[in-house]
Design a protein around this motif. Structure first.
Motif, PDB file in Angstrom:
ATOM      1  N   ALA A  58       0.824  -1.215   0.000  1.00  0.00           N
ATOM      2  CA  ALA A  58       0.000   0.000   0.000  1.00  0.00           C
ATOM      3  C   ALA A  58       0.854   1.260   0.000  1.00  0.00           C
ATOM      4  O   ALA A  58       0.561   2.224  -0.724  1.00  0.00           O
ATOM      5  N   VAL A  59       1.919   1.272   0.808  1.00  0.00           N
ATOM      6  CA  VAL A  59       2.802   2.446   0.860  1.00  0.00           C
ATOM      7  C   VAL A  59       3.443   2.681  -0.503  1.00  0.00           C
ATOM      8  O   VAL A  59       3.544   3.821  -0.967  1.00  0.00           O
ATOM      9  N   TRP A  60       3.871   1.613  -1.148  1.00  0.00           N
ATOM     10  CA  TRP A  60       4.502   1.764  -2.461  1.00  0.00           C
ATOM     11  C   TRP A  60       3.507   2.311  -3.480  1.00  0.00           C
ATOM     12  O   TRP A  60       3.827   3.227  -4.246  1.00  0.00           O
ATOM     13  N   HIS A  61       2.296   1.785  -3.471  1.00  0.00           N
ATOM     14  CA  HIS A  61       1.318   2.184  -4.486  1.00  0.00           C
ATOM     15  C   HIS A  61       0.793   3.600  -4.265  1.00  0.00           C
ATOM     16  O   HIS A  61       0.569   4.339  -5.225  1.00  0.00           O
ATOM     17  N   TYR A  62       0.590   3.976  -2.986  1.00  0.00           N
ATOM     18  CA  TYR A  62       0.001   5.282  -2.675  1.00  0.00           C
ATOM     19  C   TYR A  62       1.022   6.249  -2.078  1.00  0.00           C
ATOM     20  O   TYR A  62       0.665   7.207  -1.396  1.00  0.00           O
ATOM     21  N   ARG A  63       2.309   6.025  -2.358  1.00  0.00           N
ATOM     22  CA  ARG A  63       3.383   6.753  -1.680  1.00  0.00           C
ATOM     23  C   ARG A  63       3.344   8.264  -1.927  1.00  0.00           C
ATOM     24  O   ARG A  63       3.852   9.040  -1.117  1.00  0.00           O
ATOM     25  N   PHE A 174       0.596   5.731   7.744  1.00  0.00           N
ATOM     26  CA  PHE A 174       0.320   5.716   9.179  1.00  0.00           C
ATOM     27  C   PHE A 174       0.416   4.300   9.744  1.00  0.00           C
ATOM     28  O   PHE A 174       1.113   4.050  10.738  1.00  0.00           O
ATOM     29  N   PHE A 175      -0.263   3.350   9.106  1.00  0.00           N
ATOM     30  CA  PHE A 175      -0.295   1.999   9.644  1.00  0.00           C
ATOM     31  C   PHE A 175       1.011   1.252   9.453  1.00  0.00           C
ATOM     32  O   PHE A 175       1.358   0.392  10.270  1.00  0.00           O
ATOM     33  N   PHE A 176       1.757   1.596   8.413  1.00  0.00           N
ATOM     34  CA  PHE A 176       3.079   0.982   8.270  1.00  0.00           C
ATOM     35  C   PHE A 176       3.971   1.385   9.440  1.00  0.00           C
ATOM     36  O   PHE A 176       4.621   0.543  10.058  1.00  0.00           O
ATOM     37  N   GLY A 177       3.968   2.677   9.775  1.00  0.00           N
ATOM     38  CA  GLY A 177       4.768   3.142  10.909  1.00  0.00           C
ATOM     39  C   GLY A 177       4.299   2.569  12.231  1.00  0.00           C
ATOM     40  O   GLY A 177       5.109   2.118  13.053  1.00  0.00           O
ATOM     41  N   VAL A 178       2.986   2.563  12.435  1.00  0.00           N
ATOM     42  CA  VAL A 178       2.435   2.043  13.692  1.00  0.00           C
ATOM     43  C   VAL A 178       2.723   0.557  13.842  1.00  0.00           C
ATOM     44  O   VAL A 178       3.125   0.084  14.919  1.00  0.00           O
ATOM     45  N   ASN A 179       2.539  -0.201  12.767  1.00  0.00           N
ATOM     46  CA  ASN A 179       2.760  -1.648  12.854  1.00  0.00           C
ATOM     47  C   ASN A 179       4.231  -1.983  13.082  1.00  0.00           C
ATOM     48  O   ASN A 179       4.557  -2.949  13.792  1.00  0.00           O
ATOM     49  N   LEU A 180       5.130  -1.200  12.518  1.00  0.00           N
ATOM     50  CA  LEU A 180       6.555  -1.400  12.808  1.00  0.00           C
ATOM     51  C   LEU A 180       6.846  -1.156  14.295  1.00  0.00           C
ATOM     52  O   LEU A 180       7.608  -1.903  14.919  1.00  0.00           O
ATOM     53  N   CYS A 181       6.209  -0.125  14.860  1.00  0.00           N
ATOM     54  CA  CYS A 181       6.397   0.176  16.285  1.00  0.00           C
ATOM     55  C   CYS A 181       5.879  -0.950  17.171  1.00  0.00           C
ATOM     56  O   CYS A 181       6.371  -1.172  18.283  1.00  0.00           O
TER      57      CYS A 181
END
Length: 244
Positions: A58-63, A174-181
Motif C-alpha cells: 500500500a505504501v509503495w502504491h500510494y506513496r 500511518f499503519f506501516f509506521g504504527v505496525n513497525l512500532c
C-alpha cells in the motif's frame, strides 16, 4: 494446524491484502477470523506480520498521496496508546482478550455507522488538536490489542473530508509506521514463535493476491454500498468472538 483452520486463515490473509489497498473495514473480518482460528495472543502476532506485508504494498502504491502534516499531528499520541495496549495484553487471559476484541470491534463498527449520519459540524470537530490526540491514543491501543485501529483512523479522516487517494495514502503510511512500532512490543510479550513465523510465511502470497484484487476493485466498486456490507459482516464477526 488442520486444513480447515489453514483455509480460514487463507481467506483472512486475502482480506488483509484487500483491506490495505481498497476498503479498510474488511480488515476487521480478518482480525475476527484469526482470533477464532488461533489462540488469541498468537493471532495478534501472526496477523501483525501479514499486515506489514500489506502495508509495504500500500505504501509503495500510494506513496505520493500521504498527508505528512496530518501524520505529524497523529503520531506523537500513538505511542502512549501502544504502551497502554501492551500493558493490557500482559495482564489478561485469552478468553478475556478475545471478548474484548469482539466488543472493541462492535464499538468501532458503531462509530462507522455514526459516520454515515454525521452532521456538517463533524469536519470542524475532526480538525481539532484534541481530536488528533484522541485518535492517536485510541488507534495505538486498538491496534496493539486487536490490530483494529482502521475504523478509528477512518473516523478521523472521513470527519475531515479527506478525498479517496489522500485517504488511502495517509492511512497506508500511518499503519506501516504504527505496525513497525508494534513489533518490539509484541516480541517483548513473547508473542512470536517459530510456528507463528512459519504460518505467516505460508500466507504471505495470499496477502499479495488480496492486495492486487483490492487495487483493481477500488477503482470499480461503489464504496458506500460496499462499506455497508462490510459493516454488517464486522458486527457478525464481533458477536461471534463475544459469545464464543
Amino acid at each position: 494446524m488442520t486444513l480447515t483452520t489453514f483455509a480460514l486463515l487463507g481467506v483472512a490473509a486475502l482480506l488483509v491484502g484487500f483491506a490495505k489497498t481498497a476498503i479498510g473495514g474488511v480488515g476487521s473480518i480478518a482480525i475476527a477470523i484469526f482470533a477464532v482460528a488461533l489462540p488469541t495472543r498468537e493471532s495478534t502476532a501472526a496477523i501483525l506480520l501479514l499486515l506489514l506485508v500489506g502495508d509495504l504494498v500500500a505504501v509503495w502504491h500510494y506513496r505520493r498521496d500521504a498527508d505528512l502534516g496530518m501524520l505529524k499531528r497523529l503520531i506523537p499520541a500513538v505511542l502512549p496508546g501502544l504502551a497502554l495496549g501492551a500493558l493490557f495484553l500482559a495482564r489478561v487471559d485469552d478468553t478475556t482478550l478475545r471478548r474484548c476484541i469482539g466488543v472493541l470491534l462492535l464499538v468501532l463498527a458503531a462509530l462507522q455507522l455514526v459516520l454515515s449520519w454525521r452532521s456538517p459540524d463533524t469536519a470542524r470537530i475532526g480538525s481539532s488538536r484534541t481530536a488528533a490526540i484522541g485518535t492517536g491514543v485510541a488507534a495505538g491501543f486498538a491496534t496493539m490489542t486487536a490490530n483494529a485501529a482502521g475504523p478509528v483512523m477512518t473516523l478521523y479522516l472521513v470527519a475531515q473530508g479527506v478525498e479517496k487517494r489522500r485517504f488511502l495514502g495517509t492511512s497506508a503510511l500511518f499503519f506501516f509506521g504504527v505496525n513497525l512500532c508494534k513489533v518490539p512490543f509484541s516480541a517483548g510479550l513473547g508473542l512470536f514463535n517459530l510456528d507463528t513465523l512459519w504460518h505467516t510465511a505460508l500466507l504471505v502470497p495470499l496477502v499479495l493476491v488480496g492486495c492486487w484484487v483490492g487495487l483493481h476493485t477500488a477503482r470499480r466498486l461503489s464504496q458506500t454500498r460496499f462499506d455497508q456490507a462490510v459493516l454488517a459482516a464486522t458486527v457478525v464477526s464481533a458477536l461471534a468472538l463475544v459469545v464464543r
